[in-house]
Scaffold this active site. Sequence first.
Site, short mmCIF file in Angstrom:
data_model
loop_
_atom_site.label_atom_id
_atom_site.label_comp_id
_atom_site.label_asym_id
_atom_site.label_seq_id
_atom_site.Cartn_x
_atom_site.Cartn_y
_atom_site.Cartn_z
N HIS A 1 33.44 -6.67 51.92
CA HIS A 1 34.09 -7.91 51.54
C HIS A 1 33.52 -9.05 52.36
CE1 HIS A 1 36.91 -6.52 54.86
NE2 HIS A 1 36.60 -7.75 55.26
P1 TYD Z 1 40.80 -3.07 54.61
O1 TYD Z 1 40.64 -4.53 54.32
O2 TYD Z 1 40.53 -2.11 53.51
O3 TYD Z 1 39.90 -2.67 55.87
P2 TYD Z 1 38.34 -3.05 56.11
O4 TYD Z 1 38.35 -4.24 57.02
O5 TYD Z 1 37.73 -1.87 56.75
O6 TYD Z 1 37.75 -3.41 54.79
O7 TYD Z 1 42.26 -2.85 55.19
C1 TYD Z 1 42.87 -1.56 55.22
C2 TYD Z 1 44.36 -1.72 54.97
O8 TYD Z 1 44.98 -2.47 56.01
C3 TYD Z 1 44.68 -2.43 53.67
O9 TYD Z 1 45.75 -1.77 53.06
C4 TYD Z 1 45.11 -3.82 54.10
C5 TYD Z 1 45.71 -3.55 55.47
N1 TYD Z 1 45.60 -4.69 56.40
C6 TYD Z 1 46.74 -5.34 56.81
O10 TYD Z 1 47.87 -5.00 56.40
N2 TYD Z 1 46.64 -6.37 57.70
C7 TYD Z 1 45.45 -6.76 58.20
O11 TYD Z 1 45.40 -7.71 59.03
C8 TYD Z 1 44.24 -6.10 57.75
C9 TYD Z 1 42.89 -6.52 58.25
C10 TYD Z 1 44.39 -5.06 56.85
#
Ligand code: TYD
Length: 138
Positions: free
Chosen positions: A49
């Site tokens: 992303h």
């Molecule tokens: P995700 O965005 O998939 O992680 P990455 O940065 O590896 O792409 O996030 C994993 C899960 O955590 C998703 O369900 C969203 C949640 N999340 C939160 O609740 N708060 C946050 O600040 C972040 C970064 C993720």
Amino acid sequence: MKAERYPLPRHSDERGTLTAVEGERDVPFPIRRIYYIYEVDAGAHRGYHAHKTLKQLLICVHGSCRLLLDNGLERQVVRLSDPAEGLYIGEPIWREMFDFSPGAVLLALVSAPYDPSDYIRDYGEFLEYIRREQEGVE
Ligand code: TYD
């Protein structure tokens, strides 16, 4: 590529080392949230992303990992392994995280609360977003 390595202070003595990071001093934004990624399987890839406005400092506080960074024009892979070095990402950059060593912990200090609408999760959409942004400033 506007992703920069930021050296962080190391306060070392015979008891060990301490690194402190202050918002608006060691990083050019107020720190509004932290999160950390850990227990990552060796073959796992995360991220995929970009953020429209979020600014972040990523620090691999234990172990190592790699990040693929793509600003729509160029791609680079950086390895983070030093708890006294951050990677500052201050503009929309597509990122993928992988090659986590066993026990690695990737800490993110970021400029805003969690906001799913700030995410671009489709690479084609990201390229389109960058193109529109560039047209906007020209
Ligand atoms: P995700 O965005 O998939 O992680 P990455 O940065 O590896 O792409 O996030 C994993 C899960 O955590 C998703 O369900 C969203 C949640 N999340 C939160 O609740 N708060 C946050 O600040 C972040 C970064 C993720």
